[in-house]
Design a protein around this motif. Structure first.
Motif, PDB file in Angstrom:
ATOM      1  N   ALA A  40       0.839  -1.206   0.000  1.00  0.00           N
ATOM      2  CA  ALA A  40       0.000   0.000   0.000  1.00  0.00           C
ATOM      3  C   ALA A  40       0.871   1.252   0.000  1.00  0.00           C
ATOM      4  CB  ALA A  40      -0.926  -0.011   1.211  1.00  0.00           C
ATOM      5  N   ASP A  41       1.909   1.261   0.831  1.00  0.00           N
ATOM      6  CA  ASP A  41       2.804   2.423   0.892  1.00  0.00           C
ATOM      7  C   ASP A  41       3.544   2.629  -0.423  1.00  0.00           C
ATOM      8  OD1 ASP A  41       1.998   2.790   3.511  1.00  0.00           O
ATOM      9  OD2 ASP A  41       3.840   1.977   4.391  1.00  0.00           O
ATOM     10  N   ASP A  42       4.048   1.528  -1.003  1.00  0.00           N
ATOM     11  CA  ASP A  42       4.777   1.624  -2.272  1.00  0.00           C
ATOM     12  C   ASP A  42       3.863   2.068  -3.410  1.00  0.00           C
ATOM     13  OD1 ASP A  42       6.996   0.798  -0.867  1.00  0.00           O
ATOM     14  OD2 ASP A  42       7.252  -1.090  -1.952  1.00  0.00           O
ATOM     15  N   ALA A  43       2.648   1.544  -3.422  1.00  0.00           N
ATOM     16  CA  ALA A  43       1.694   1.941  -4.466  1.00  0.00           C
ATOM     17  C   ALA A  43       1.340   3.422  -4.318  1.00  0.00           C
ATOM     18  CB  ALA A  43       0.437   1.081  -4.394  1.00  0.00           C
ATOM     19  N   GLN A  44       1.129   3.846  -3.102  1.00  0.00           N
ATOM     20  CA  GLN A  44       0.798   5.253  -2.880  1.00  0.00           C
ATOM     21  C   GLN A  44       1.945   6.150  -3.319  1.00  0.00           C
ATOM     22  OE1 GLN A  44      -1.377   5.874   0.647  1.00  0.00           O
ATOM     23  NE2 GLN A  44      -0.842   8.020   0.821  1.00  0.00           N
ATOM     24  N   ALA A  45       3.172   5.745  -3.016  1.00  0.00           N
ATOM     25  CA  ALA A  45       4.341   6.530  -3.428  1.00  0.00           C
ATOM     26  C   ALA A  45       4.534   6.482  -4.944  1.00  0.00           C
ATOM     27  CB  ALA A  45       5.596   6.013  -2.726  1.00  0.00           C
ATOM     28  N   GLY A  46       4.139   5.369  -5.570  1.00  0.00           N
ATOM     29  CA  GLY A  46       4.349   5.202  -7.001  1.00  0.00           C
ATOM     30  C   GLY A  46       3.233   5.753  -7.871  1.00  0.00           C
ATOM     31  N   ALA A  47       2.113   6.110  -7.261  1.00  0.00           N
ATOM     32  CA  ALA A  47       0.994   6.658  -8.041  1.00  0.00           C
ATOM     33  C   ALA A  47       1.343   8.075  -8.474  1.00  0.00           C
ATOM     34  CB  ALA A  47      -0.285   6.651  -7.214  1.00  0.00           C
ATOM     35  N   ILE A  48       1.276   8.299  -9.753  1.00  0.00           N
ATOM     36  CA  ILE A  48       1.641   9.592 -10.321  1.00  0.00           C
ATOM     37  C   ILE A  48       0.371  10.282 -10.800  1.00  0.00           C
ATOM     38  CG2 ILE A  48       2.953  10.736 -12.159  1.00  0.00           C
ATOM     39  CD1 ILE A  48       4.737   8.133 -12.139  1.00  0.00           C
ATOM     40  N   MET A  49       0.206  11.505 -10.391  1.00  0.00           N
ATOM     41  CA  MET A  49      -0.960  12.266 -10.842  1.00  0.00           C
ATOM     42  C   MET A  49      -0.662  12.744 -12.268  1.00  0.00           C
ATOM     43  SD  MET A  49      -1.983  14.082  -7.271  1.00  0.00           S
ATOM     44  CE  MET A  49      -3.656  14.495  -7.705  1.00  0.00           C
ATOM     45  N   HIS A  50      -0.825  11.845 -13.204  1.00  0.00           N
ATOM     46  CA  HIS A  50      -0.427  12.037 -14.601  1.00  0.00           C
ATOM     47  C   HIS A  50      -1.236  13.112 -15.309  1.00  0.00           C
ATOM     48  CE1 HIS A  50      -3.852   9.396 -15.131  1.00  0.00           C
ATOM     49  NE2 HIS A  50      -3.287   8.609 -14.247  1.00  0.00           N
ATOM     50  N   PRO A  51      -0.713  13.569 -16.414  1.00  0.00           N
ATOM     51  CA  PRO A  51      -1.324  14.706 -17.113  1.00  0.00           C
ATOM     52  C   PRO A  51      -2.529  14.359 -17.994  1.00  0.00           C
ATOM     53  CG  PRO A  51       0.652  14.013 -18.259  1.00  0.00           C
ATOM     54  CD  PRO A  51       0.552  13.166 -17.014  1.00  0.00           C
ATOM     55  N   SER A  52      -3.192  13.258 -17.740  1.00  0.00           N
ATOM     56  CA  SER A  52      -4.327  12.901 -18.590  1.00  0.00           C
ATOM     57  C   SER A  52      -5.614  13.603 -18.189  1.00  0.00           C
ATOM     58  CB  SER A  52      -4.560  11.387 -18.533  1.00  0.00           C
ATOM     59  OG  SER A  52      -5.008  11.037 -17.238  1.00  0.00           O
ATOM     60  N   GLY A  53      -5.599  14.306 -17.051  1.00  0.00           N
ATOM     61  CA  GLY A  53      -6.804  14.965 -16.565  1.00  0.00           C
ATOM     62  C   GLY A  53      -7.591  14.087 -15.603  1.00  0.00           C
ATOM     63  N   LEU A  54      -7.197  12.854 -15.466  1.00  0.00           N
ATOM     64  CA  LEU A  54      -7.899  11.910 -14.608  1.00  0.00           C
ATOM     65  C   LEU A  54      -7.886  12.337 -13.146  1.00  0.00           C
ATOM     66  CD1 LEU A  54      -9.273   9.110 -14.651  1.00  0.00           C
ATOM     67  CD2 LEU A  54      -7.013   8.106 -14.374  1.00  0.00           C
ATOM     68  N   TRP A  55      -6.821  12.998 -12.725  1.00  0.00           N
ATOM     69  CA  TRP A  55      -6.650  13.386 -11.325  1.00  0.00           C
ATOM     70  C   TRP A  55      -7.026  14.841 -11.050  1.00  0.00           C
ATOM     71  CZ3 TRP A  55      -5.324  10.077  -7.438  1.00  0.00           C
ATOM     72  CH2 TRP A  55      -4.892   8.809  -7.833  1.00  0.00           C
ATOM     73  N   ASP A  56      -7.556  15.547 -12.026  1.00  0.00           N
ATOM     74  CA  ASP A  56      -7.891  16.967 -11.830  1.00  0.00           C
ATOM     75  C   ASP A  56      -8.781  17.158 -10.600  1.00  0.00           C
ATOM     76  OD1 ASP A  56      -6.429  17.560 -14.037  1.00  0.00           O
ATOM     77  OD2 ASP A  56      -8.138  18.047 -15.329  1.00  0.00           O
ATOM     78  N   GLY A  57      -8.344  18.025  -9.708  1.00  0.00           N
ATOM     79  CA  GLY A  57      -9.121  18.351  -8.521  1.00  0.00           C
ATOM     80  C   GLY A  57      -9.076  17.312  -7.418  1.00  0.00           C
ATOM     81  N   LEU A  58      -8.270  16.279  -7.578  1.00  0.00           N
ATOM     82  CA  LEU A  58      -8.215  15.216  -6.568  1.00  0.00           C
ATOM     83  C   LEU A  58      -6.930  15.303  -5.753  1.00  0.00           C
ATOM     84  CD1 LEU A  58      -9.442  12.185  -8.708  1.00  0.00           C
ATOM     85  CD2 LEU A  58     -10.775  13.623  -7.168  1.00  0.00           C
ATOM     86  N   SER A  59      -6.990  14.754  -4.563  1.00  0.00           N
ATOM     87  CA  SER A  59      -5.796  14.683  -3.723  1.00  0.00           C
ATOM     88  C   SER A  59      -4.952  13.489  -4.173  1.00  0.00           C
ATOM     89  CB  SER A  59      -6.200  14.532  -2.264  1.00  0.00           C
ATOM     90  OG  SER A  59      -6.943  13.345  -2.092  1.00  0.00           O
ATOM     91  N   ALA A  60      -3.908  13.233  -3.461  1.00  0.00           N
ATOM     92  CA  ALA A  60      -3.001  12.131  -3.803  1.00  0.00           C
ATOM     93  C   ALA A  60      -3.696  10.779  -3.649  1.00  0.00           C
ATOM     94  CB  ALA A  60      -1.770  12.188  -2.906  1.00  0.00           C
ATOM     95  N   ALA A  61      -3.087   9.778  -4.236  1.00  0.00           N
ATOM     96  CA  ALA A  61      -3.598   8.414  -4.138  1.00  0.00           C
ATOM     97  C   ALA A  61      -3.548   7.943  -2.691  1.00  0.00           C
ATOM     98  CB  ALA A  61      -2.761   7.497  -5.017  1.00  0.00           C
ATOM     99  N   ALA A  62      -4.422   7.026  -2.361  1.00  0.00           N
ATOM    100  CA  ALA A  62      -4.434   6.445  -1.021  1.00  0.00           C
ATOM    101  C   ALA A  62      -4.921   5.006  -1.125  1.00  0.00           C
ATOM    102  CB  ALA A  62      -5.346   7.250  -0.097  1.00  0.00           C
ATOM    103  N   TYR A  63      -4.152   4.103  -0.612  1.00  0.00           N
ATOM    104  CA  TYR A  63      -4.511   2.688  -0.607  1.00  0.00           C
ATOM    105  C   TYR A  63      -4.699   2.256   0.834  1.00  0.00           C
ATOM    106  CZ  TYR A  63      -3.047   2.656  -5.458  1.00  0.00           C
ATOM    107  OH  TYR A  63      -2.943   2.911  -6.791  1.00  0.00           O
TER     108      TYR A  63
END
Length: 153
Positions: A40-63
């Protein structure tokens, strides 16, 4: 009497432990929880808020780590928009619209691996990196209790 247990993967270790003494199950559960927390920690650290617009307005990933039973511990995405972004980041693969194809292309380029079943980009990538260490740790637990059982017999 010689007890020979061969562990060939994470699922096999849980299957072997189904018939183990309770203290072995508890030790294995502790190792599973430690591994799940690391994933969970590694996935959270590895999640990238990529430029596709998918993460617009959202906080960081959380597992989150969720214990389903003594020998079943999972790592899950959150519900809601963050969980949706995590799931799409993980598995999006076959797109039919031009926008979808662009997003999959951005995801593949961002994470360096394709999504899809069994080929996730974030959480499965963390698991692939750690699987050998996890299987070794589970084998140690099983071997320790098999040796103890042999001494008792």
């Amino acid at each position: 009497m010689k007890i020979n247990v061969e562990v060939k993967g994470a699922r096999a270790s849980a299957d072997v432990l189904a018939f183990a003494p309770m203290e072995a199950k508890r030790a294995a559960s502790k190792e599973m929880h430690k591994t799940a927390r690391k994933l969970a920690d590694d996935a959270q650290a590895g999640a990238i808020m990529h430029p596709s617009g998918l993460w617009d307005g959202l906080s960081a990933a959380a597992y989150r780590v969720k214990k389903k039973s003594l020998l079943s511990i999972g790592v899950n995405t959150l519900s809601g928009p963050v969980g949706k972004a995590e799931a799409i980041s993980e598995f999006a693969n076959n797109a039919v619209t031009p926008q979808g194809k662009k997003m999959v292309s951005v995801l593949d380029a961002t994470y360096g691996r394709m999504g899809g079943s069994g080929e996730g980009r974030v959480l499965w990538h963390a698991y692939d990196d750690y699987e050998g260490a996890y299987v070794s740790a589970m084998k140690e637990v099983i071997d320790r209790y098999a040796a103890d059982l042999e001494r008792r017999l």
